[in-house]
Motif scaffolding. Sequence first.
Motif, mmCIF file in Angstrom:
data_model
loop_
_atom_site.group_PDB
_atom_site.id
_atom_site.type_symbol
_atom_site.label_atom_id
_atom_site.label_comp_id
_atom_site.label_asym_id
_atom_site.label_seq_id
_atom_site.Cartn_x
_atom_site.Cartn_y
_atom_site.Cartn_z
ATOM 1 N N VAL A 202 16.220 -18.138 147.793
ATOM 2 C CA VAL A 202 17.212 -18.244 148.877
ATOM 3 C C VAL A 202 18.555 -18.739 148.339
ATOM 4 C CG1 VAL A 202 17.798 -19.469 151.009
ATOM 5 C CG2 VAL A 202 15.498 -18.541 150.702
ATOM 6 N N MET A 203 18.525 -19.671 147.395
ATOM 7 C CA MET A 203 19.772 -20.140 146.768
ATOM 8 C C MET A 203 20.505 -18.997 146.076
ATOM 9 S SD MET A 203 19.155 -23.876 145.053
ATOM 10 C CE MET A 203 17.671 -24.725 145.548
ATOM 11 N N HIS A 204 19.762 -18.124 145.396
ATOM 12 C CA HIS A 204 20.387 -16.950 144.765
ATOM 13 C C HIS A 204 21.125 -16.112 145.808
ATOM 14 C CE1 HIS A 204 17.120 -17.042 141.408
ATOM 15 N NE2 HIS A 204 18.152 -17.772 141.078
ATOM 16 N N TRP A 205 20.480 -15.861 146.929
ATOM 17 C CA TRP A 205 21.090 -15.032 147.967
ATOM 18 C C TRP A 205 22.317 -15.697 148.567
ATOM 19 C CZ3 TRP A 205 15.753 -13.906 150.664
ATOM 20 C CH2 TRP A 205 15.021 -13.013 149.869
ATOM 21 N N VAL A 206 22.238 -17.001 148.797
ATOM 22 C CA VAL A 206 23.389 -17.731 149.355
ATOM 23 C C VAL A 206 24.564 -17.676 148.377
ATOM 24 C CG1 VAL A 206 24.245 -20.020 150.021
ATOM 25 C CG2 VAL A 206 21.995 -19.258 150.803
ATOM 26 N N TRP A 207 24.277 -17.842 147.078
ATOM 27 C CA TRP A 207 25.353 -17.809 146.084
ATOM 28 C C TRP A 207 25.975 -16.414 146.003
ATOM 29 C CZ3 TRP A 207 28.502 -21.043 144.120
ATOM 30 C CH2 TRP A 207 29.274 -20.691 143.014
ATOM 31 N N LEU A 208 25.154 -15.376 146.057
ATOM 32 C CA LEU A 208 25.697 -14.020 146.060
ATOM 33 C C LEU A 208 26.578 -13.787 147.283
ATOM 34 C CD1 LEU A 208 22.728 -11.783 144.813
ATOM 35 C CD2 LEU A 208 24.904 -12.183 143.663
ATOM 36 N N ALA A 209 26.140 -14.256 148.435
ATOM 37 C CA ALA A 209 26.939 -14.108 149.653
ATOM 38 C C ALA A 209 28.287 -14.803 149.492
ATOM 39 C CB ALA A 209 26.182 -14.679 150.852
ATOM 40 N N PHE A 210 28.270 -16.006 148.929
ATOM 41 C CA PHE A 210 29.517 -16.739 148.695
ATOM 42 C C PHE A 210 30.433 -15.961 147.743
ATOM 43 C CE2 PHE A 210 31.794 -19.602 145.775
ATOM 44 C CZ PHE A 210 32.665 -20.203 146.668
ATOM 45 N N GLN A 211 29.864 -15.449 146.645
ATOM 46 C CA GLN A 211 30.659 -14.703 145.670
ATOM 47 C C GLN A 211 31.324 -13.474 146.296
ATOM 48 O OE1 GLN A 211 27.582 -14.128 142.562
ATOM 49 N NE2 GLN A 211 29.007 -15.065 141.148
ATOM 50 N N PHE A 212 30.553 -12.725 147.063
ATOM 51 C CA PHE A 212 31.080 -11.472 147.597
ATOM 52 C C PHE A 212 32.045 -11.702 148.759
ATOM 53 C CE2 PHE A 212 27.858 -9.646 144.962
ATOM 54 C CZ PHE A 212 28.350 -8.392 144.639
ATOM 55 N N ILE A 217 37.699 -11.398 150.250
ATOM 56 C CA ILE A 217 38.947 -11.962 150.772
ATOM 57 C C ILE A 217 40.077 -11.804 149.758
ATOM 58 C CG2 ILE A 217 40.089 -14.117 151.464
ATOM 59 C CD1 ILE A 217 37.349 -15.009 152.610
ATOM 60 N N VAL A 218 39.783 -12.085 148.472
ATOM 61 C CA VAL A 218 40.812 -12.020 147.432
ATOM 62 C C VAL A 218 41.324 -10.597 147.244
ATOM 63 C CG1 VAL A 218 41.241 -12.310 144.956
ATOM 64 C CG2 VAL A 218 39.979 -14.071 146.216
ATOM 65 N N ILE A 219 40.416 -9.617 147.180
ATOM 66 C CA ILE A 219 40.845 -8.233 146.921
ATOM 67 C C ILE A 219 41.066 -7.440 148.204
ATOM 68 C CG2 ILE A 219 39.590 -8.253 144.730
ATOM 69 C CD1 ILE A 219 37.484 -6.453 146.010
ATOM 70 N N GLN A 220 40.850 -8.107 149.366
ATOM 71 C CA GLN A 220 41.106 -7.502 150.680
ATOM 72 C C GLN A 220 40.257 -6.247 150.901
ATOM 73 O OE1 GLN A 220 45.394 -7.042 150.772
ATOM 74 N NE2 GLN A 220 45.715 -9.173 151.369
ATOM 75 N N GLN A 221 38.967 -6.405 150.615
ATOM 76 C CA GLN A 221 37.990 -5.350 150.899
ATOM 77 C C GLN A 221 36.807 -5.956 151.642
ATOM 78 O OE1 GLN A 221 36.739 -2.721 147.732
ATOM 79 N NE2 GLN A 221 38.727 -2.790 146.710
ATOM 80 N N SER A 222 36.003 -5.097 152.256
ATOM 81 C CA SER A 222 34.843 -5.566 152.991
ATOM 82 C C SER A 222 33.779 -6.117 152.031
ATOM 83 C CB SER A 222 34.231 -4.428 153.805
ATOM 84 O OG SER A 222 32.943 -4.771 154.274
ATOM 85 N N PRO A 223 33.385 -7.393 152.174
ATOM 86 C CA PRO A 223 32.330 -7.944 151.302
ATOM 87 C C PRO A 223 31.024 -7.162 151.410
ATOM 88 C CG PRO A 223 33.415 -9.699 152.525
ATOM 89 C CD PRO A 223 33.905 -8.405 153.113
ATOM 90 N N LEU A 224 30.680 -6.715 152.621
ATOM 91 C CA LEU A 224 29.444 -5.959 152.806
ATOM 92 C C LEU A 224 29.489 -4.636 152.051
ATOM 93 C CD1 LEU A 224 28.581 -6.564 156.573
ATOM 94 C CD2 LEU A 224 27.371 -7.441 154.567
ATOM 95 N N LYS A 225 30.661 -4.016 152.045
ATOM 96 C CA LYS A 225 30.793 -2.721 151.363
ATOM 97 C C LYS A 225 30.612 -2.873 149.859
ATOM 98 C CE LYS A 225 34.148 0.976 150.473
ATOM 99 N NZ LYS A 225 34.264 0.693 149.024
#
Length: 391
Positions: A202-212, A217-225
């Motif tokens: 679960v920590m891996h998934w939370v960290w990936l969510a944070f990264q994306f 936000i930084v590159i102004q694209q959809s994180p989900l995409k």
Amino acid sequence: MNLIVKLLCGILIGILMGMFAPDVLIQGLITVKYLVSQLIKFTIPLLILFYVTSGIASLPKNSGKLLSKTVGLAYMSTLAAGIFAFLVAKSLFPILLDGAGQLPEAKAALAPFLALQIPPLMNIMTALTIAFMFGLGISTTGADQLKKVSDQGRDIIELFLNKVLIPALPFYIAGVFADMTVKGTVFATLQTFSLVLLAVVVMHWVWLAFQFVTTGIVIQQSPLKILRTMMPAYFTAVGTMSSAATVPVTLQQTKRNGVSNSIANFVVPLCANIHMSGSVISIASVAVAVILMTGGSVPSLLEALPFIAMLGITMVAAPGAPGGAVMASVGLLGSMLGFTEEMIALQIVLHLAQDSFGTACNVTGDGVIALLVDKMSGETQVEEGLDLIEA
């Protein structure tokens, strides 16, 4: 996956022998465990010496800015992931493992038949210092002969790991669990395994969510995409348990996220060796669990920070094989956290049980690093172009 099955068989055989086998057979297995432990302690400084030297010496010399951006982002991601995992584990695990995490007082252990000491040639810090000195020196001077020696030393250590140490791990684990069964601590230990493994994934998934989300936000694209585009790399890594084996898929999906060919071709293979956020999450959080399981006191973040910082550097020495990351960290666990042989064995078992998810977190995050480097490089080129026009 075959290694995981063998380790599970080793656990089962060790428990059964500890319960039903005569003492002479248990002592034989404990002797094997002791000898393998000595080989591990002897090999780890050599592993760090040759892998880190070869890795630093292999870094491109003519890509200074691009290299510094990639290495800086990869290390900051790895360090932040380790801090995140340590803080979560320190807060969550005492509650999660309450009762299950307390081992009963151990009974007298059986001694090995042969206590053969194999002292390492150097300690961990000496190996790291020499590796950085010679790695940077070779990269700067182009000393081809020394580069060849470091590469060949790395290949020999990798061969020893793949042909001797990693195949011996099931026997090592069997000896550890036979010893724990004789001591009467094994069943309390096993109760914690599933809880810890679930929490780490679960920590891996939370960290990936944070990264994306942050990168989106930084590159102004959809994180989900961008996350959805990287998912083939994630599932490939889950199956292969190897960052290196997943590089072709990671590279393909990174380019599909819009990263330029030149940036992707440089960043992705490099990050496969230096960006280990998932592995550090696994090692840092499992280390907290092992300390709690063995009745120890978890250090504060300030006390653990040097270990996490060194862990991020040491991950450069992680071999591209299942369990490579935890094998590279064994020296630090012993020298900086005071892990005993039994604690290191628990760390190895818990780590290998979720190693594929840690590897998947590593490679999926490589796509994030590539996106950020591409963004930074594009902005730099625009600024240089404007400066040229003004001039």
